[in-house]
Write a protein that holds these residues in place. Structure first.
Motif, PDB file in Angstrom:
ATOM      1  N   MET A  83       0.837  -1.188   0.000  1.00 16.28           N
ATOM      2  CA  MET A  83       0.000   0.000   0.000  1.00 16.28           C
ATOM      3  C   MET A  83       0.872   1.238   0.000  1.00 16.28           C
ATOM      4  O   MET A  83       1.824   1.342   0.763  1.00 16.28           O
ATOM      5  N   LYS A  84       0.575   2.201  -0.863  1.00 12.53           N
ATOM      6  CA  LYS A  84       1.369   3.410  -0.958  1.00 12.53           C
ATOM      7  C   LYS A  84       0.934   4.405   0.115  1.00 12.53           C
ATOM      8  O   LYS A  84      -0.250   4.640   0.320  1.00 12.53           O
ATOM      9  N   SER A  85       1.909   4.990   0.776  1.00 11.11           N
ATOM     10  CA  SER A  85       1.644   6.024   1.772  1.00 11.11           C
ATOM     11  C   SER A  85       2.585   7.178   1.514  1.00 11.11           C
ATOM     12  O   SER A  85       3.764   6.986   1.222  1.00 11.11           O
ATOM     13  N   ALA A  86       2.071   8.402   1.599  1.00  8.28           N
ATOM     14  CA  ALA A  86       2.880   9.585   1.314  1.00  8.28           C
ATOM     15  C   ALA A  86       3.543  10.139   2.566  1.00  8.28           C
ATOM     16  O   ALA A  86       3.922  11.303   2.602  1.00  8.28           O
ATOM     17  N   ALA A  87       3.700   9.328   3.604  1.00  9.85           N
ATOM     18  CA  ALA A  87       4.286   9.809   4.847  1.00  9.85           C
ATOM     19  C   ALA A  87       5.789  10.023   4.690  1.00  9.85           C
ATOM     20  O   ALA A  87       6.519   9.101   4.340  1.00  9.85           O
ATOM     21  N   PHE A  88       6.234  11.249   4.943  1.00 11.31           N
ATOM     22  CA  PHE A  88       7.656  11.576   4.922  1.00 11.31           C
ATOM     23  C   PHE A  88       7.843  12.928   5.594  1.00 11.31           C
ATOM     24  O   PHE A  88       6.881  13.681   5.807  1.00 11.31           O
ATOM     25  N   SER A  89       9.077  13.267   5.924  1.00 12.76           N
ATOM     26  CA  SER A  89       9.375  14.535   6.565  1.00 12.76           C
ATOM     27  C   SER A  89       9.489  15.651   5.534  1.00 12.76           C
ATOM     28  O   SER A  89       9.966  15.425   4.414  1.00 12.76           O
ATOM     29  N   GLY A  90       9.068  16.840   5.916  1.00 15.05           N
ATOM     30  CA  GLY A  90       9.270  18.005   5.087  1.00 15.05           C
ATOM     31  C   GLY A  90       8.140  18.289   4.121  1.00 15.05           C
ATOM     32  O   GLY A  90       7.150  17.560   4.049  1.00 15.05           O
ATOM     33  N   PRO A  91       8.292  19.352   3.334  1.00 10.47           N
ATOM     34  CA  PRO A  91       7.205  19.794   2.444  1.00 10.47           C
ATOM     35  C   PRO A  91       7.073  19.007   1.156  1.00 10.47           C
ATOM     36  O   PRO A  91       6.042  19.071   0.497  1.00 10.47           O
ATOM     37  N   PHE A  92       8.113  18.272   0.765  1.00  5.40           N
ATOM     38  CA  PHE A  92       8.002  17.502  -0.474  1.00  5.40           C
ATOM     39  C   PHE A  92       9.058  16.402  -0.514  1.00  5.40           C
ATOM     40  O   PHE A  92      10.042  16.416   0.224  1.00  5.40           O
ATOM     41  N   ALA A  93       8.822  15.452  -1.400  1.00  4.42           N
ATOM     42  CA  ALA A  93       9.797  14.416  -1.729  1.00  4.42           C
ATOM     43  C   ALA A  93       9.829  14.272  -3.244  1.00  4.42           C
ATOM     44  O   ALA A  93       8.905  14.707  -3.940  1.00  4.42           O
ATOM     45  N   LEU A  94      10.895  13.687  -3.757  1.00  2.00           N
ATOM     46  CA  LEU A  94      11.051  13.493  -5.192  1.00  2.00           C
ATOM     47  C   LEU A  94      11.008  12.010  -5.527  1.00  2.00           C
ATOM     48  O   LEU A  94      11.531  11.186  -4.777  1.00  2.00           O
ATOM     49  N   GLY A  95      10.407  11.694  -6.661  1.00  7.17           N
ATOM     50  CA  GLY A  95      10.352  10.298  -7.066  1.00  7.17           C
ATOM     51  C   GLY A  95      10.164  10.163  -8.558  1.00  7.17           C
ATOM     52  O   GLY A  95      10.167  11.150  -9.301  1.00  7.17           O
ATOM     53  N   THR A  96      10.007   8.934  -8.984  1.00 12.82           N
ATOM     54  CA  THR A  96       9.742   8.628 -10.386  1.00 12.82           C
ATOM     55  C   THR A  96       8.449   7.826 -10.440  1.00 12.82           C
ATOM     56  O   THR A  96       8.325   6.797  -9.748  1.00 12.82           O
ATOM     57  N   PHE A  97       7.502   8.281 -11.248  1.00 12.61           N
ATOM     58  CA  PHE A  97       6.158   7.718 -11.268  1.00 12.61           C
ATOM     59  C   PHE A  97       5.724   7.477 -12.710  1.00 12.61           C
ATOM     60  O   PHE A  97       6.318   8.008 -13.649  1.00 12.61           O
ATOM     61  N   SER A  98       4.677   6.705 -12.870  1.00 11.96           N
ATOM     62  CA  SER A  98       4.089   6.562 -14.200  1.00 11.96           C
ATOM     63  C   SER A  98       2.605   6.248 -14.072  1.00 11.96           C
ATOM     64  O   SER A  98       2.175   5.570 -13.131  1.00 11.96           O
ATOM     65  N   ALA A  99       1.837   6.776 -15.008  1.00 11.06           N
ATOM     66  CA  ALA A  99       0.436   6.406 -15.143  1.00 11.06           C
ATOM     67  C   ALA A  99       0.367   5.143 -15.996  1.00 11.06           C
ATOM     68  O   ALA A  99       1.321   4.803 -16.696  1.00 11.06           O
ATOM     69  N   PRO A 100      -0.739   4.422 -15.958  1.00 15.06           N
ATOM     70  CA  PRO A 100      -0.863   3.200 -16.758  1.00 15.06           C
ATOM     71  C   PRO A 100      -0.556   3.463 -18.232  1.00 15.06           C
ATOM     72  O   PRO A 100      -1.064   4.410 -18.834  1.00 15.06           O
ATOM     73  N   ASP A 101       0.306   2.629 -18.791  1.00  9.47           N
ATOM     74  CA  ASP A 101       0.672   2.687 -20.205  1.00  9.47           C
ATOM     75  C   ASP A 101       1.369   3.990 -20.596  1.00  9.47           C
ATOM     76  O   ASP A 101       1.391   4.362 -21.779  1.00  9.47           O
ATOM     77  N   GLN A 102       1.953   4.677 -19.618  1.00  9.12           N
ATOM     78  CA  GLN A 102       2.673   5.916 -19.887  1.00  9.12           C
ATOM     79  C   GLN A 102       4.134   5.769 -19.456  1.00  9.12           C
ATOM     80  O   GLN A 102       4.473   4.907 -18.640  1.00  9.12           O
ATOM     81  N   VAL A 103       5.006   6.611 -20.025  1.00  8.68           N
ATOM     82  CA  VAL A 103       6.416   6.556 -19.655  1.00  8.68           C
ATOM     83  C   VAL A 103       6.609   7.167 -18.276  1.00  8.68           C
ATOM     84  O   VAL A 103       5.851   8.059 -17.864  1.00  8.68           O
ATOM     85  N   PRO A 104       7.595   6.707 -17.516  1.00 10.68           N
ATOM     86  CA  PRO A 104       7.853   7.276 -16.185  1.00 10.68           C
ATOM     87  C   PRO A 104       8.229   8.751 -16.274  1.00 10.68           C
ATOM     88  O   PRO A 104       8.822   9.207 -17.261  1.00 10.68           O
ATOM     89  N   PHE A 105       7.892   9.482 -15.218  1.00  8.62           N
ATOM     90  CA  PHE A 105       8.202  10.900 -15.175  1.00  8.62           C
ATOM     91  C   PHE A 105       8.723  11.275 -13.780  1.00  8.62           C
ATOM     92  O   PHE A 105       8.387  10.624 -12.780  1.00  8.62           O
ATOM     93  N   PRO A 106       9.559  12.318 -13.698  1.00  9.65           N
ATOM     94  CA  PRO A 106      10.017  12.797 -12.394  1.00  9.65           C
ATOM     95  C   PRO A 106       8.898  13.570 -11.720  1.00  9.65           C
ATOM     96  O   PRO A 106       8.273  14.448 -12.329  1.00  9.65           O
ATOM     97  N   GLY A 107       8.630  13.235 -10.459  1.00 14.56           N
ATOM     98  CA  GLY A 107       7.513  13.866  -9.778  1.00 14.56           C
ATOM     99  C   GLY A 107       7.881  14.464  -8.438  1.00 14.56           C
ATOM    100  O   GLY A 107       8.786  13.988  -7.750  1.00 14.56           O
ATOM    101  N   LEU A 108       7.177  15.528  -8.094  1.00 15.85           N
ATOM    102  CA  LEU A 108       7.291  16.156  -6.777  1.00 15.85           C
ATOM    103  C   LEU A 108       6.049  15.764  -5.984  1.00 15.85           C
ATOM    104  O   LEU A 108       4.929  16.085  -6.386  1.00 15.85           O
ATOM    105  N   LEU A 109       6.256  15.048  -4.899  1.00 11.25           N
ATOM    106  CA  LEU A 109       5.166  14.538  -4.067  1.00 11.25           C
ATOM    107  C   LEU A 109       5.015  15.400  -2.829  1.00 11.25           C
ATOM    108  O   LEU A 109       5.997  15.700  -2.147  1.00 11.25           O
TER     109      LEU A 109
END
Length: 327
Positions: free
Chosen positions: A1-27
């Motif tokens: 299960m995905k949880s957005a719990a982390f310290s601070g105002p944002f975190a960085l990651g790599t995500f993708s929507a179904p059938d889409q290429v991965p993209f750099p994201g600010l969470l």
């Protein structure tokens, strides 16, 4: 299960929507993700490229995290990939005091005249002297071993003793070569979670004992380094030397230790690695694993096992082990 719990105002990651290429994201903590390709007007942007421009982009990332009008999408429905593709992985071994003491005591000779208490006291003294006088032990890992924080881990048929090793990983922000301990943390962009799986049966070469460890064979199978879920900026982590590292196997706690137990902190490891090699933006520096590995418990990984790993302020990963399908 995905949880957005982390310290601070944002975190960085790599995500993708179904059938889409991965993209750099600010969470952001509310569990919504901003596509940085659009926000920074760079269609070819990757998460590693963000670190290559870290000094320039960090203020802008804070602005985007605080912007209530930013076009964010829900984390749910997105696949979470390993947060960065590094050029290099630097891994530290035998870096937790209690872990090394446990291993040394467990593997002492049957004719050792010392009691367990005497052995522990003597080894503890050696560890304290090593921390004060010696150098970190660092070796190289392969980026091809990295997999996502929620992906299955395939246990190769040849791996007789697959084991877990949850670790704090530092992410490099700019080229670092021969940097001092005092300035080393200035080269750390952020932190993430790594599980540095190891096949204990192949750590040492049976045919060439004198040659020592075989880290290629024992640690670098595809998927042997689950990474993420995301990278938290260093400014959001008050003290990387005071974080809780916890791994549960099928719900049972196996590792639960503070990074205070590290013999060499992040700064010393980064500085040491940089004395020989140039660390590059997006590179990973793994800091070793605390006590509680499978060899200690006499329980190694097998098909169907689920590992839940978390570190204070960095979120949590969950990976399921599956047996390799015979070819």
């Amino acid at each position: 299960m995905k949880s957005a719990a982390f310290s601070g105002p944002f975190a960085l990651g790599t995500f993708s929507a179904p059938d889409q290429v991965p993209f750099p994201g600010l969470l952001v903590p509310e569990g919504r993700v901003l596509d940085l390709r659009t926000a920074l007007d760079d269609p070819a942007l990757t998460t590693r490229a963000v670190f290559e421009r870290w000094t320039e982009l960090l203020p802008r990332l804070h602005e985007l995290a605080a912007d209530p009008k930013a076009d964010r999408r829900p984390l749910e429905g997105l696949r979470v990939h390993a947060p960065v593709e590094p050029h290099q992985i630097f891994q530290s071994g035998a870096n937790y005091r209690q872990h090394v003491i446990d291993l040394e005591v467990a593997h002492r000779s049957p004719d050792d005249p010392r009691t367990v208490e005497e052995a522990r006291a003597e080894i503890a003294e050696i560890m304290d002297r090593r921390a004060a006088e010696d150098l970190p032990y660092v070796f190289i890992g392969l980026p091809s071993a990295i997999t996502g924080p929620y992906d299955d881990v395939v246990l190769p048929s040849w791996a007789e003793q697959p084991d877990w090793e949850l670790e704090l990983a530092a992410v490099i922000s700019r080229p670092a070569y021969r940097v001092s301990v005092e300035e080393a943390l200035e080269y750390v962009a952020g932190y993430t979670i790594a599980n540095d799986l190891t096949d204990r049966a192949t750590v040492f070469r049976r045919d060439m004992k004198a040659i020592g460890t075989d880290w290629l064979r024992s640690k670098n199978a595809p998927g042997f380094t689950p990474l993420g879920p995301w990278i938290v900026p260093a400014g959001s982590i008050a003290d990387p030397g005071d974080l809780r590292v916890t791994l549960r196997l099928n719900g049972e706690t196996m590792q639960d230790e503070s990074t205070k137990d590290m013999l060499f902190g992040v700064a010393r490891i980064v500085s040491y690695a940089s004395q020989t090699s140039q660390l590059l933006p997006g590179d990973l520096v793994l800091t070793g694993s605390p006590a509680g590995n499978g060899m200690h418990w006499g329980r190694l990984l097998r098909d169907g096992d689920v590992m839940d790993g978390s570190i204070t302020g960095l979120g949590a990963q969950r990976t399921r082990c599956t047996a390799e399908v015979p070819r």
